[in-house]
Design a protein around this motif. Structure first.
Motif, PDB file in Angstrom:
ATOM      1  N   ILE A  82       0.938  -1.097   0.027  1.00 61.20           N
ATOM      2  CA  ILE A  82       0.101   0.090  -0.001  1.00 61.20           C
ATOM      3  C   ILE A  82       0.901   1.300  -0.144  1.00 61.20           C
ATOM      4  CG2 ILE A  82      -1.960   1.160   1.236  1.00 61.20           C
ATOM      5  CD1 ILE A  82      -2.653  -1.301   2.494  1.00 61.20           C
ATOM      6  N   ASP A  83       0.823   2.131  -0.906  1.00 60.23           N
ATOM      7  CA  ASP A  83       1.660   3.140  -1.253  1.00 60.23           C
ATOM      8  C   ASP A  83       3.254   2.594  -0.879  1.00 60.23           C
ATOM      9  OD1 ASP A  83      -0.349   4.748  -2.035  1.00 60.23           O
ATOM     10  OD2 ASP A  83      -0.476   5.791   0.187  1.00 60.23           O
ATOM     11  N   GLY A  84       3.666   1.576  -1.477  1.00 59.05           N
ATOM     12  CA  GLY A  84       4.827   1.133  -1.388  1.00 59.05           C
ATOM     13  C   GLY A  84       5.374   0.245   0.042  1.00 59.05           C
ATOM     14  N   LEU A  85       4.394   0.359   0.867  1.00 61.33           N
ATOM     15  CA  LEU A  85       4.595  -0.268   2.101  1.00 61.33           C
ATOM     16  C   LEU A  85       3.866  -1.461   2.178  1.00 61.33           C
ATOM     17  CD1 LEU A  85       4.623   2.581   4.667  1.00 61.33           C
ATOM     18  CD2 LEU A  85       6.540   1.668   3.629  1.00 61.33           C
ATOM     19  N   SER A  86       4.776  -2.575   2.421  1.00 64.42           N
ATOM     20  CA  SER A  86       4.237  -3.870   2.581  1.00 64.42           C
ATOM     21  C   SER A  86       3.547  -4.137   3.745  1.00 64.42           C
ATOM     22  CB  SER A  86       5.125  -4.907   2.708  1.00 64.42           C
ATOM     23  OG  SER A  86       5.971  -4.804   3.940  1.00 64.42           O
ATOM     24  N   VAL A  87       2.064  -4.609   3.708  1.00 63.24           N
ATOM     25  CA  VAL A  87       1.118  -4.475   4.546  1.00 63.24           C
ATOM     26  C   VAL A  87       0.280  -5.860   4.516  1.00 63.24           C
ATOM     27  CG1 VAL A  87      -1.365  -3.500   5.095  1.00 63.24           C
ATOM     28  CG2 VAL A  87       0.730  -1.944   4.860  1.00 63.24           C
ATOM     29  N   SER A 140       6.628  -7.761  12.705  1.00 63.24           N
ATOM     30  CA  SER A 140       7.291  -8.045  11.565  1.00 63.24           C
ATOM     31  C   SER A 140       7.306  -6.734  10.684  1.00 63.24           C
ATOM     32  CB  SER A 140       6.440  -8.914  10.530  1.00 63.24           C
ATOM     33  OG  SER A 140       5.095  -8.628  10.341  1.00 63.24           O
ATOM     34  N   PRO A 141       7.908  -6.659   9.448  1.00 64.60           N
ATOM     35  CA  PRO A 141       7.818  -5.414   8.808  1.00 64.60           C
ATOM     36  C   PRO A 141       6.526  -4.885   8.421  1.00 64.60           C
ATOM     37  CG  PRO A 141       9.817  -6.916   7.963  1.00 64.60           C
ATOM     38  CD  PRO A 141       8.879  -7.544   9.023  1.00 64.60           C
ATOM     39  N   GLN A 142       5.792  -5.736   8.219  1.00 67.55           N
ATOM     40  CA  GLN A 142       4.394  -5.305   7.805  1.00 67.55           C
ATOM     41  C   GLN A 142       3.493  -4.888   8.977  1.00 67.55           C
ATOM     42  OE1 GLN A 142       5.714  -8.646   6.920  1.00 67.55           O
ATOM     43  NE2 GLN A 142       6.231  -7.761   5.260  1.00 67.55           N
ATOM     44  N   ILE A 143       3.953  -5.441  10.340  1.00 67.36           N
ATOM     45  CA  ILE A 143       3.240  -4.848  11.372  1.00 67.36           C
ATOM     46  C   ILE A 143       3.712  -3.499  11.786  1.00 67.36           C
ATOM     47  CG2 ILE A 143       2.818  -5.181  14.123  1.00 67.36           C
ATOM     48  CD1 ILE A 143       1.313  -7.180  12.270  1.00 67.36           C
ATOM     49  N   GLU A 163     -10.090   1.446   4.427  1.00 69.31           N
ATOM     50  CA  GLU A 163      -8.721   2.227   4.761  1.00 69.31           C
ATOM     51  C   GLU A 163      -8.120   2.753   3.671  1.00 69.31           C
ATOM     52  OE1 GLU A 163      -5.817   0.664   7.855  1.00 69.31           O
ATOM     53  OE2 GLU A 163      -7.297  -0.934   8.076  1.00 69.31           O
ATOM     54  N   VAL A 164      -8.266   2.096   2.404  1.00 65.64           N
ATOM     55  CA  VAL A 164      -7.307   2.370   1.271  1.00 65.64           C
ATOM     56  C   VAL A 164      -7.940   3.233   0.506  1.00 65.64           C
ATOM     57  CG1 VAL A 164      -6.390  -0.023   1.600  1.00 65.64           C
ATOM     58  CG2 VAL A 164      -8.018   0.475  -0.124  1.00 65.64           C
ATOM     59  N   GLU A 165      -8.988   4.025   0.712  1.00 64.24           N
ATOM     60  CA  GLU A 165      -9.445   5.175  -0.255  1.00 64.24           C
ATOM     61  C   GLU A 165      -8.553   6.189  -0.820  1.00 64.24           C
ATOM     62  OE1 GLU A 165     -12.943   5.807  -1.196  1.00 64.24           O
ATOM     63  OE2 GLU A 165     -11.984   7.526  -2.150  1.00 64.24           O
ATOM     64  N   GLY A 166      -8.350   6.257  -1.908  1.00 70.12           N
ATOM     65  CA  GLY A 166      -7.515   7.251  -2.655  1.00 70.12           C
ATOM     66  C   GLY A 166      -5.859   6.620  -2.540  1.00 70.12           C
ATOM     67  N   LYS A 167      -5.857   5.335  -2.096  1.00 67.49           N
ATOM     68  CA  LYS A 167      -4.109   4.843  -2.035  1.00 67.49           C
ATOM     69  C   LYS A 167      -4.111   3.849  -3.373  1.00 67.49           C
ATOM     70  CE  LYS A 167      -3.908   5.373   2.978  1.00 67.49           C
ATOM     71  NZ  LYS A 167      -3.572   5.011   4.247  1.00 67.49           N
ATOM     72  N   SER A 168      -2.745   3.735  -3.334  1.00 62.76           N
ATOM     73  CA  SER A 168      -2.231   2.564  -4.619  1.00 62.76           C
ATOM     74  C   SER A 168      -1.882   1.242  -3.759  1.00 62.76           C
ATOM     75  CB  SER A 168      -1.076   3.300  -5.071  1.00 62.76           C
ATOM     76  OG  SER A 168      -1.327   4.269  -6.027  1.00 62.76           O
ATOM     77  N   ILE A 169      -2.601   0.542  -4.417  1.00 62.47           N
ATOM     78  CA  ILE A 169      -2.370  -0.905  -3.981  1.00 62.47           C
ATOM     79  C   ILE A 169      -1.695  -1.889  -5.216  1.00 62.47           C
ATOM     80  CG2 ILE A 169      -3.260  -3.100  -3.013  1.00 62.47           C
ATOM     81  CD1 ILE A 169      -4.224  -0.683  -1.585  1.00 62.47           C
ATOM     82  N   VAL A 170      -0.391  -2.657  -4.615  1.00 63.01           N
ATOM     83  CA  VAL A 170       0.162  -3.239  -5.766  1.00 63.01           C
ATOM     84  C   VAL A 170       0.137  -4.782  -5.335  1.00 63.01           C
ATOM     85  CG1 VAL A 170       1.998  -3.799  -6.869  1.00 63.01           C
ATOM     86  CG2 VAL A 170       1.427  -1.293  -6.586  1.00 63.01           C
ATOM     87  N   THR A 171      -0.481  -5.579  -5.978  1.00 60.15           N
ATOM     88  CA  THR A 171      -0.448  -6.869  -5.522  1.00 60.15           C
ATOM     89  C   THR A 171       0.524  -7.843  -6.868  1.00 60.15           C
ATOM     90  OG1 THR A 171      -2.163  -7.664  -7.204  1.00 60.15           O
ATOM     91  CG2 THR A 171      -2.779  -6.934  -5.035  1.00 60.15           C
ATOM     92  N   LEU A 172       0.801  -9.017  -6.508  1.00 64.03           N
ATOM     93  CA  LEU A 172       1.756  -9.829  -7.302  1.00 64.03           C
ATOM     94  C   LEU A 172       1.301  -9.726  -8.949  1.00 64.03           C
ATOM     95  CD1 LEU A 172       4.314 -11.513  -6.953  1.00 64.03           C
ATOM     96  CD2 LEU A 172       2.834 -13.453  -7.422  1.00 64.03           C
ATOM     97  N   GLU A 173       0.115  -9.582  -9.321  1.00 61.42           N
ATOM     98  CA  GLU A 173      -0.422  -9.588 -10.574  1.00 61.42           C
ATOM     99  C   GLU A 173       0.191  -8.136 -11.224  1.00 61.42           C
ATOM    100  OE1 GLU A 173      -2.268 -10.244  -8.063  1.00 61.42           O
ATOM    101  OE2 GLU A 173      -3.842 -11.687  -8.535  1.00 61.42           O
ATOM    102  N   ALA A 177       9.863  -8.902  -0.147  1.00 64.26           N
ATOM    103  CA  ALA A 177      11.130  -8.954  -0.674  1.00 64.26           C
ATOM    104  C   ALA A 177      11.388  -7.597  -1.587  1.00 64.26           C
ATOM    105  CB  ALA A 177      11.537 -10.244  -1.603  1.00 64.26           C
ATOM    106  N   THR A 178      10.154  -7.489  -2.416  1.00 65.45           N
ATOM    107  CA  THR A 178      10.327  -6.261  -3.350  1.00 65.45           C
ATOM    108  C   THR A 178      10.336  -5.024  -2.395  1.00 65.45           C
ATOM    109  OG1 THR A 178       8.658  -7.566  -4.839  1.00 65.45           O
ATOM    110  CG2 THR A 178       8.575  -5.203  -4.943  1.00 65.45           C
ATOM    111  N   GLU A 179       9.684  -4.883  -1.172  1.00 68.37           N
ATOM    112  CA  GLU A 179       9.727  -3.575  -0.594  1.00 68.37           C
ATOM    113  C   GLU A 179      11.209  -3.540  -0.170  1.00 68.37           C
ATOM    114  OE1 GLU A 179       8.101  -3.830   3.426  1.00 68.37           O
ATOM    115  OE2 GLU A 179       7.748  -1.788   3.439  1.00 68.37           O
TER     116      GLU A 179
END
Lengths: 157, 292
Positions: free
Chosen positions: A53-58, B104-107, A67-77, A110-112
């Motif tokens: 979410i906006d470049g941070l892993s969550v 963890s990093p995600q938390i 919560e993600v209104e207006g944000k950018s989500i990236v999945t593996l796809e 790992a990407t983050e």
């Protein structure tokens, strides 16, 4: 209780109706067809549901969709839109999965890491990936794959 | 799953109005890494919740401010923001070290310091160093602000004195003096995602004669409330730090822990472990060699 949610998913603007208590993971999988994130434990312990979410892993299993209104989500796809990434290629080469269930989560985490630190040492790697569980590989193949990525980045860039 | 509405207040003022309006039926959401798990478990504590107020993106609550002698951290600063803050790394390194071991990093990307304090878990990682620094919370309501010591704020496991119309605005503590030694040691079952399975924060200031002038010892996951163990601290006051003394102080902390909690199923494990962690933390804080 119903919200019309707008956000960016893998580069595309999406709009979807959600309830207040719906999880991001369920919305991604069931309403938007982004099924790479997996439901593992549901309580943020295993990392299979990790997205950016906006470049941070969550953990998408403990994130409300609203919560993600207006944000950018990236999945593996989204990561592999133009073919496998450097990290994915290394995972394939080192066979860093057996059943593959945990792999999307690992690759997002790992990407983050690689975005922040292109050539981490092994301790940094293990610290960054410590929130993801793999019940097949014993982790060594994953670390081998990541070591290759780190080495490539040291030499190449 | 519990049903509720979700509102993201646009400002602190709006949040206060909503807290007043819902009168205890609102639940503040500051990252949600604890709350979401409670929701999932259909926790009875949440059965009256009508609305979740998501304050995690309010910019006023994310400010980390360093004045000359006081550091103030907004309640919705995430652990990732804290461990990346150069001022905190320089002036409160043992607190940063504790935050590095959270989840963890995600938390850490999502979880916030205020959320952690509000949850008031006895197994908190940031709790012991914050208590050791005599941290003070600023609570905000429509009636204004009030300050309360962190050690007075938490009154039991998962229990605090916060009122239904209040929110935690920030937490502050003094920058550590250059002559102070400090450490944070943690024992987890595994490195990551281990909810603190015993940790200790130690802070020791020594005078020119080498004797301890200010001692603070705070074990975590040992007692229902994260507190300083003053009887143990007093054993070191005025004395020169040494391996033998630290060993004795560690045993005292174990004794106090058992006095507070009684003998429980985990006591045979915790008693020697906490004594050893306290010894190790004091050795680290004062530069005494670990093997005597």
């Amino acid at each position: 209780m119903n919200h019309i949610l707008k956000f960016n998913l893998n580069g595309d603007a999406v709009e979807v109706a959600v309830k207040s208590n719906e999880k991001l993971l369920d919305v991604l999988r069931d309403k938007l067809g982004a099924v790479s994130a997996k439901f593992g434990c549901g309580v943020a312990e295993c990392g299979a549901c990790t997205v950016l979410i906006d470049g941070l892993s969550v953990r998408s299993c403990i994130t409300f969709a609203v919560e993600v209104e207006g944000k950018s989500i990236v999945t593996l796809e989204g990561l592999q839109a133009d073919g496998p990434t450097q990290i994915q290629k290394a995972f394939i080469k080192h066979n860093a999965f057996q059943c593959g269930f945990c792999a999307p989560g690992f690759i997002m985490a790992a990407t983050e890491l690689i975005e922040k630190n292109p050539s981490p040492d092994e301790e940094e790697m293990r610290h960054a990936l410590a929130g993801n569980l793999c019940r097949c590989t014993g982790y060594q193949n994953i670390v081998d794959a990541m070591n290759e990525v780190a080495e490539d980045n040291k030499g190449g860039k | 799953m519990i049903r509720f509405d979700y509102i993201k207040p646009a400002s602190l003022e709006e949040c206060q109005e909503l807290l007043n309006h819902y009168q205890g039926k609102a639940r503040l959401f500051a990252g949600g890494t604890d709350l979401m798990v409670e929701f999932r478990a259909d926790d009875k504590k949440l059965k009256d919740v009508e609305v979740v107020l998501d304050i995690s993106n309010l910019s006023e609550l994310k400010i980390i401010k360093l004045d000359e002698e006081v550091i103030s951290i907004g309640s919705c600063a995430t652990f990732t923001e804290i461990i990346g803050n150069q001022g905190l790394i320089k002036y409160a390194p043992f607190f940063v070290e504790a935050c590095r071991t959270v989840g963890s990093p995600q938390i850490r990307n999502t979880g916030t310091i205020g959320g952690s304090i509000g949850t008031a878990s006895p197994a908190s990682d940031p709790g012991p160093p914050l208590v050791a620094m005599n941290s003070i919370l600023t609570l905000l309501s429509s009636a204004g602000e009030r300050e309360v010591l962190l050690s007075d704020f938490i009154v039991g496991a998962y229990k605090t004195i916060i009122k239904s119309n209040e929110l935690i605005k920030s937490i502050k503590f003094k920058t550590l003096k250059p002559e102070a030694g400090f450490s944070f040691v943690k024992l987890g079952r595994r490195k990551a995602l281990a909810i603190a399975r015993m940790n200790v924060a130690a802070y020791v200031e020594t005078g020119e004669d080498g004797t301890a002038k200010d001692v603070r010892i705070v074990p975590g996951s040992a007692t229902p409330i994260t507190i300083r163990i003053t009887e143990a601290e007093n054993m070191l006051l005025g004395k020169t730090p040494s391996y033998e003394l630290h060993e004795a102080v560690g045993k005292k902390v174990s004794e106090k822990m058992i006095e507070i909690t009684g003998t429980r199923w985990s006591t045979p494990y915790k008693e020697p472990v906490i004594a050893s962690l306290v010894k190790r933390a004091l050795n680290q804080a004062t530069g005494v060699k670990e093997n005597g």
